[in-house]
Each structure stands twice: as C-alpha cells, then as structure tokens.
Design a protein around this motif. Structure first.
Motif, PDB file in Angstrom:
ATOM      1  N   GLU A 172       0.828  -1.202   0.000  1.00  0.00           N
ATOM      2  CA  GLU A 172       0.000   0.000   0.000  1.00  0.00           C
ATOM      3  C   GLU A 172       0.866   1.256   0.000  1.00  0.00           C
ATOM      4  O   GLU A 172       0.592   2.227  -0.733  1.00  0.00           O
ATOM      5  CB  GLU A 172      -0.937   0.001   1.216  1.00  0.00           C
ATOM      6  CG  GLU A 172      -2.030  -1.035   1.186  1.00  0.00           C
ATOM      7  CD  GLU A 172      -1.574  -2.435   1.581  1.00  0.00           C
ATOM      8  OE1 GLU A 172      -2.397  -3.352   1.547  1.00  0.00           O
ATOM      9  OE2 GLU A 172      -0.382  -2.596   1.936  1.00  0.00           O
ATOM     10  N   GLY A 173       1.908   1.255   0.807  1.00  0.00           N
ATOM     11  CA  GLY A 173       2.821   2.385   0.834  1.00  0.00           C
ATOM     12  C   GLY A 173       3.583   2.530  -0.472  1.00  0.00           C
ATOM     13  O   GLY A 173       3.776   3.648  -0.975  1.00  0.00           O
ATOM     14  N   PHE A 174       3.997   1.401  -1.054  1.00  0.00           N
ATOM     15  CA  PHE A 174       4.746   1.416  -2.309  1.00  0.00           C
ATOM     16  C   PHE A 174       3.900   1.991  -3.449  1.00  0.00           C
ATOM     17  O   PHE A 174       4.343   2.871  -4.193  1.00  0.00           O
ATOM     18  CB  PHE A 174       5.192  -0.015  -2.640  1.00  0.00           C
ATOM     19  CG  PHE A 174       6.041  -0.130  -3.872  1.00  0.00           C
ATOM     20  CD1 PHE A 174       7.389   0.165  -3.834  1.00  0.00           C
ATOM     21  CD2 PHE A 174       5.485  -0.552  -5.076  1.00  0.00           C
ATOM     22  CE1 PHE A 174       8.183   0.050  -4.978  1.00  0.00           C
ATOM     23  CE2 PHE A 174       6.261  -0.668  -6.219  1.00  0.00           C
ATOM     24  CZ  PHE A 174       7.616  -0.365  -6.167  1.00  0.00           C
ATOM     25  N   ILE A 175       2.661   1.531  -3.578  1.00  0.00           N
ATOM     26  CA  ILE A 175       1.786   1.990  -4.660  1.00  0.00           C
ATOM     27  C   ILE A 175       1.351   3.432  -4.432  1.00  0.00           C
ATOM     28  O   ILE A 175       1.352   4.263  -5.354  1.00  0.00           O
ATOM     29  CB  ILE A 175       0.565   1.055  -4.790  1.00  0.00           C
ATOM     30  CG1 ILE A 175       1.031  -0.355  -5.197  1.00  0.00           C
ATOM     31  CG2 ILE A 175      -0.431   1.600  -5.807  1.00  0.00           C
ATOM     32  CD1 ILE A 175      -0.053  -1.408  -5.150  1.00  0.00           C
ATOM     33  N   GLY A 176       0.967   3.753  -3.200  1.00  0.00           N
ATOM     34  CA  GLY A 176       0.568   5.126  -2.900  1.00  0.00           C
ATOM     35  C   GLY A 176       1.691   6.109  -3.127  1.00  0.00           C
ATOM     36  O   GLY A 176       1.489   7.202  -3.674  1.00  0.00           O
ATOM     37  N   GLY A 177       2.895   5.733  -2.718  1.00  0.00           N
ATOM     38  CA  GLY A 177       4.059   6.590  -2.937  1.00  0.00           C
ATOM     39  C   GLY A 177       4.356   6.785  -4.411  1.00  0.00           C
ATOM     40  O   GLY A 177       4.780   7.872  -4.831  1.00  0.00           O
ATOM     41  N   PHE A 178       4.122   5.740  -5.214  1.00  0.00           N
ATOM     42  CA  PHE A 178       4.374   5.831  -6.660  1.00  0.00           C
ATOM     43  C   PHE A 178       3.501   6.911  -7.300  1.00  0.00           C
ATOM     44  O   PHE A 178       3.992   7.816  -7.982  1.00  0.00           O
ATOM     45  CB  PHE A 178       4.114   4.476  -7.318  1.00  0.00           C
ATOM     46  CG  PHE A 178       4.136   4.502  -8.816  1.00  0.00           C
ATOM     47  CD1 PHE A 178       5.339   4.489  -9.498  1.00  0.00           C
ATOM     48  CD2 PHE A 178       2.957   4.553  -9.547  1.00  0.00           C
ATOM     49  CE1 PHE A 178       5.367   4.523 -10.888  1.00  0.00           C
ATOM     50  CE2 PHE A 178       2.970   4.590 -10.931  1.00  0.00           C
ATOM     51  CZ  PHE A 178       4.186   4.576 -11.607  1.00  0.00           C
ATOM     52  N   PHE A 179       2.185   6.833  -7.106  1.00  0.00           N
ATOM     53  CA  PHE A 179       1.276   7.796  -7.748  1.00  0.00           C
ATOM     54  C   PHE A 179       1.485   9.205  -7.200  1.00  0.00           C
ATOM     55  O   PHE A 179       1.434  10.189  -7.956  1.00  0.00           O
ATOM     56  CB  PHE A 179      -0.178   7.353  -7.563  1.00  0.00           C
ATOM     57  CG  PHE A 179      -0.554   6.181  -8.426  1.00  0.00           C
ATOM     58  CD1 PHE A 179      -0.734   6.326  -9.792  1.00  0.00           C
ATOM     59  CD2 PHE A 179      -0.716   4.923  -7.876  1.00  0.00           C
ATOM     60  CE1 PHE A 179      -1.074   5.252 -10.597  1.00  0.00           C
ATOM     61  CE2 PHE A 179      -1.058   3.830  -8.673  1.00  0.00           C
ATOM     62  CZ  PHE A 179      -1.225   4.000 -10.040  1.00  0.00           C
ATOM     63  N   ALA A 180       1.717   9.329  -5.905  1.00  0.00           N
ATOM     64  CA  ALA A 180       1.951  10.651  -5.317  1.00  0.00           C
ATOM     65  C   ALA A 180       3.217  11.283  -5.883  1.00  0.00           C
ATOM     66  O   ALA A 180       3.263  12.492  -6.145  1.00  0.00           O
ATOM     67  CB  ALA A 180       2.041  10.535  -3.794  1.00  0.00           C
TER      68      ALA A 180
END
Length: 447
Positions: free
Chosen positions: A263-271
């Motif tokens: 969740e952190g990896f994907i959220g960080g990617f788009f942000a």
C-alpha cells in the motif's frame, strides 16, 4: 599403541610420548586454526547507538507508543530538513557542491565506522589511515577531472593548474599506488583475511559513495533542475510511502524491510508522479533552475544565465481520446521536461526504494538499526541518502542517453589548447568538409 605393544613392536614409552606429543601439538594447531577461523569469519555485533532524540521531544512524547513517537519525531524533523534544503538551494550552486562533498564524507565516515566497530578488536594496523587516504585519492581524481572539464579557461590561465591538469591522471595513479603499497606493507600474519576484507570494504564504500556523489555534481552542472527534481522526488516518495504505509499498510512488501507495505509502495508511486509533474512545471519557468551552471572567467564566479532550450519552453500536446472524454480538453500546454520528469519520478518510486532495501540488508547483516544516530528519528546521513545515490546514477545515465548533445563550447576549448599547426590542420580539414557539403559558399554569401 596397545596393539603394537602386544605385537612386541612397541617396547618403550619414548615413541609413545613422541606420538602423544605430536597428537597434542596437532590439537593445539587445530585449536589455533579453529580459533583463527572463528575470529576471521565471525562478525561481532556492532554496538547499538544510544537514542539521540532531544530530551524535549522525549518528555513531550513520553506517553505515546514507540510507533506513534517515531511518527511525531519524523513529522517534526522532516519539515526542518526540507527547509534547510531550500535554504541551501537559495545560496547557489557553489554551496550545493560543498554540501554534497560534506555529505559524501559523512556517509563514508558512517560506513567505515561500522567496519571499525566490527573489527577494531583485532587492532588492524593503518586501517583508518588508509581508508581516509584512499578517500582523498579518489576525490582528488574525480574533482580534478571536473575542474579540467568545467574550468578549462581558468586552468589554462594558471601555470600550476595547467601542469596539474596535464599530468592529473598520472599523479592520481601514483597517489593510489602509494596507498596500495602501504596496505601491502601493513599485512600482519594471522589477520590476512580480515585485512583483505577491510580493503574490499573500503573500496566498495568508495564506489558507492564517492563515485555517485561525483555524478550528483555533474548533474548539477547540467542545470539545477536536474539536481533538485530527482532529489525532491526521492524525498517525496519516501515521505508518501511512509504515510500511506503508516495509515493503510497491511500487505508486507519485502522481508528485508518488514515495515514496507504494498500500500505504501503503490501510494508513494502515484503521489511521486503527480509531485514530479507539478514541481517540474513550476521550476521550468525560471532560468535560475534550467540554465547550465557555468564558470564566468571575468568575474571568477558561477553564472546561471542562458536562453532556455526547447526542453524548457511550453509546447502544445494533444491528449489521448480517453483523457479528452474525461477532462474535456483536446490540447494541453506542457514543458517537454515534464515528460522526462515522469521517467525520473517513476524511477524514484520503483527502483529508488531498492537502494533502501540494499541498505536494510547491509544493516541486518551487522544487526544494527541505523548507520548512525546523526538525525533523531531518521538515523544517520547514509540512512537518508541510500536511495539518492542510486537516483544520481540514473539521472546521469539518462542525461547522457536522451538529453545531452555535443557541446560546442567544450570543443572550442579543446581546440584552443592545441598547437597552432594542429589548429590550422583542423581548420583546413573543416573548411574542406564544409566546401564539399556545399555549406561554405552559402556562409560566405551570407557574410
């Protein structure tokens, strides 16, 4: 022995004592070799640094759990570090270069200190001295190359600098060879393996820290935007991945870092992608950020002034039909650099964290939590720059592969350094080439 005695072949105790002595000596040798093997293969634990959190924060957050305490400490100190970063940018490229050098030295110190903490009980001679000597040699080589490339006119103007520039690589090799000989002379019996471990430790540290910090400075000379945007994307990804993981993280990402989540990896990617596009749009409009950093020989100072290239000029881009139906726009105005920023942001989000995973594996190998306790709640300087070094290499390769073209000013500088007969030969060759292409008459008519 009993069988030999019964057979009458062993009548005295002398051979028996001799065999017993040989057996005892063999055991002692085996024991010594076992101890040496254990001493050389066993890795002592590195002492865990004490908590360096300011006492004021410790008292204010004493009622919280360690998870939330760490969250607040990071939340308070992160804006302070970002503010310091902006102050450094405001002070200009020269200060940025000095800060990069200071960070490089501190990162080297943290990694070498871990090696010393692990192996210092063996009293390896000259280990620290040689480590810092090799750091000096490598920095002399890289910064000498940079001075020759970017301060060519200044170097040619000063006689001592011209001599140093001409024989720079030979001097660098001689300095390294001196350190190499010092290492060979420092070898001590029973510690050969450890000393070669530490020799490799020092050189790998130099490869990771010094080489890549040198690439950061090269990126800076291409324009401060190539320095600020990649670093900011890594910082943004680190913060946003932590935030998404802290509040929404449920699925573990990798065993090396149990706290990292998908969740952190994907959220960080788009942000990070969104952040990179917006930051690039803001910075592309200022010459201070987009112009290459050049040395002005008249004022003996760095200047950042130019006509922005097409990379930093607004252009019209047609949107795909899907986005047209969603936004209602058919054309958008973007800087071409914003397209490149997507690649930079994607690398910072996908591959950048692997620098952190690599550092996590290194720390787990020596059973330590952080490289140091320089920054409360964040660890050492190396803990904050483990992803930055990987990013710096990518940016340098990206610029060389997709952005940078031939630099006429550097070609002219090199031509002026040649002998007059060589310059005339190149002039005649170039004139013949232009005449053959049919370009020279056109130039003469225009003149």
């Amino acid at each position: 022995n009993r069988l030999l005695r019964h057979a009458g072949l062993l009548d005295t105790d002398v051979p028996r004592l001799h065999l017993f002595g040989a057996e005892t000596e063999g055991k002692e040798r085996d024991g010594a070799s076992d101890n040496e093997t254990k001493s050389e293969s066993g890795v002592p634990e590195v002492p865990v640094p004490a908590d360096d959190t300011p006492e004021v924060l410790n008292k204010a957050l004493s009622g919280l759990s360690s998870r939330w305490k760490n969250w607040w400490v990071r939340g308070i100190l992160t804006p302070a570090m970002i503010s310091f970063f902006f102050i450094i940018i405001y002070l200009g490229p020269m200060v940025l270069m000095m800060i990069v050098l200071c960070i490089q030295i501190k990162c080297f110190h943290e990694i070498i200190t871990i090696g010393y903490s692990v192996y210092h009980s063996y009293h390896l001679p000259w280990f620290r001295t040689l480590s810092w000597y090799f750091l000096l040699c490598v920095n002399y080589f890289f910064y000498g190359e940079t001075v020759t490339d970017y301060f060519f006119t200044l170097v040619q103007r000063e006689e001592p600098l011209r001599i140093l520039s001409k024989y720079h690589r030979f001097i660098s090799f001689a300095l390294y060879l001196t350190g190499f000989c010092m290492f060979v002379l420092s070898l001590v019996k029973k510690h050969y393996r450890l000393q070669f471990y530490m020799f490799g430790w020092t050189h790998v540290t130099l490869l990771i820290v010094v080489t890549q910090s040198h690439l950061i400075i090269h990126n800076l000379f291409e324009g401060m935007i190539w320095f600020i945007v990649p670093i900011s994307c890594v910082i943004c990804n680190d913060i946003m991945a932590y935030m998404f993981g802290f509040f929404f993280g449920r699925t573990p990402l990798i065993k090396l870092s149990p706290k990292k989540t998908w969740e952190g990896f994907i959220g960080g990617f788009f942000a990070t992608i969104v952040f990179g596009i917006l930051l690039s749009y803001v910075m592309s409009g200022y010459r201070f950020f987009v112009c290459p950093v050049e040395f002005n020989n008249d004022s003996n100072s760095f200047t950042v002034d130019c006509k922005p290239s097409e990379l930093f000029q607004l252009q019209d881009y047609g949107l795909p039909p899907v986005l047209q139906s969603i936004t209602g726009w058919t054309i958008v105005k973007l800087y071409p650099f914003q397209i490149h920023s997507i690649a930079l942001s994607a690398f910072a989000s996908i591959m950048g964290p692997f620098g952190g995973f690599f550092a996590s594996g290194f720390k787990r190998a020596f059973k330590i939590k952080d490289f140091a306790n320089t920054i409360p709640g964040h660890g050492g300087i190396m803990d904050r720059f483990d992803c930055q070094y990987l990013m710096a290499t990518f940016v340098n390769v990206y610029i060389a592969s997709f952005i940078r073209g031939p630099n006429p000013s550097k070609v002219i500088q090199q031509l002026l350094a040649l002998r007059p007969d060589q310059q005339l030969h190149i002039f005649n060759s170039l004139k013949a080439h232009l005449t053959e292409k049919g370009l020279l008459p056109l130039l003469e008519e225009a003149a």
